[in-house]
Write an enzyme that holds these catalytic residues in place. Structure first.
Site, PDB file in Angstrom:
ATOM      1  N   ASN A 103       0.860  -1.176   0.000  1.00 16.85           N
ATOM      2  CA  ASN A 103       0.000   0.000   0.000  1.00 16.85           C
ATOM      3  C   ASN A 103       0.899   1.230   0.000  1.00 16.85           C
ATOM      4  OD1 ASN A 103      -2.689   0.921  -0.226  1.00 16.85           O
ATOM      5  ND2 ASN A 103      -2.719   1.494   1.928  1.00 16.85           N
ATOM      6  N   ASP A 204      -5.751   8.066   6.110  1.00 16.21           N
ATOM      7  CA  ASP A 204      -5.172   7.447   4.914  1.00 16.21           C
ATOM      8  C   ASP A 204      -3.760   7.993   4.697  1.00 16.21           C
ATOM      9  OD1 ASP A 204      -4.803   6.278   2.365  1.00 16.21           O
ATOM     10  OD2 ASP A 204      -6.923   6.417   1.889  1.00 16.21           O
TER      11      ASP A 204
END
Length: 299
Positions: A103, A204
């Site tokens: 990620n 995030d």
């Protein structure tokens, strides 16, 4: 304080736009569209976009000191040659976890490429938990693993004095700090510096400004928030006209503009109608604070 202006500078329709990085040499913004397997480069002067497609979900991109870029593709750290659109594998992680992928990732002040993994999602933020780990690719291409049991490895950055590493594991709903050793890359003494409030939703991507304050993009929260990691207080909220804000970086002239990526995936047809700019690239001006240039990978 100058008035804040938010504009969608590129209607890219990213499934999941992520990892914005400013490249000063070309006046361009790099970013990725993870499920589309694309690395994109938007020229802020010509407004043109170039794209390179790779062979697996691409979750982050970074500058490389020797030229070209590095990216996290699937579970691989790769060197990316823009001219011939080739990707060369530098290292692979999580070989025993076939359902994992990288990620978010970012290069540290010493030129190491930090990036973490997660299990593939069945829907946005729905996945098998505690499958991920945090790694870094050193300039000599060896990989170090810092810890495992990660849900969704996400935003990361370093303090202005290079003594603290900031990190987000999204489903902990926390921004964490570690003591950080610039020479060795070692991290220790994990603690939380900010817990997200319910309406802020999921933390995030993240970046730091020259005042040492953190900016966090809030997925499903449609905002970026500015935090003081020393006091644990939120200083500012900037709301965007899209819900699924994913990451942010400073760029543009003197790094005084903020660029924000976002996603379309997870929005139903009604949501897409209400948020026509979802998946685009946003520019925020008038924040009154500057960021710092991204560090390049030195390997």
């Amino acid at each position: 304080m100058s008035s804040i202006k938010i504009e969608c500078v590129l209607r890219e329709n990213c499934h999941c736009g992520e990892s914005p990085v400013w490249e000063e040499a070309s006046n361009s913004l790099l970013f990725v569209d993870i499920p589309a397997k694309k690395v994109c480069r938007w020229d802020s002067l010509s407004k043109q976009v170039q794209r390179v497609t790779v062979d697996a979900p691409v979750s982050s991109v970074a500058l490389r000191q020797s030229g070209g870029y590095v990216a996290t593709v699937g579970t691989k750290f790769c060197a990316l040659n823009w001219e011939d659109q080739s990707a060369v594998v530098l290292a692979t992680v999580d070989k025993e976890k076939k359902n994992n992928r990288f990620n978010d990732g970012k290069v540290d002040p010493a030129g190491r490429y930090f990036a973490g993994t997660m299990a593939e999602e069945t829907a946005p933020a729905v996945l098998e938990r505690r499958q991920g780990s945090l790694y870094s690719l050193f300039p000599d291409h060896h990989v170090e693993k810092y810890f495992d049991q990660v849900d969704i490895s996400n935003g990361l950055d370093w303090s202005m004095d290079h003594k603290i590493f900031y990190y987000i594991d999204s489903l902990s709903y926390s921004v964490d700090a570690f003591d950080y050793d610039l020479q060795t890359g070692k991290i220790s003494n994990r603690r939380s510096v900010y817990k997200l409030e319910k309406e802020e939703q999921i933390p995030d991507g993240m970046c730091i400004d020259v005042e040492g304050k953190l900016w966090v993009a809030c997925y499903n929260g449609g905002r970026v928030i500015r935090l003081d990691p020393e006091t644990g207080k939120r200083l500012q909220t900037v709301k965007l006209p899209v819900d699924k804000t994913t990451s942010c970086c400073f760029g543009g002239k003197d790094y005084s503009e903020m660029y924000v990526t976002c996603a379309r995936d997870g929005l139903d047809s009604k949501g897409l109608l209400q948020q026509p700019e979802a998946g685009g690239i946003f520019k925020i001006t008038g924040l009154g604070v500057k960021g710092i240039p991204p560090y390049p990978y030195t390997g």
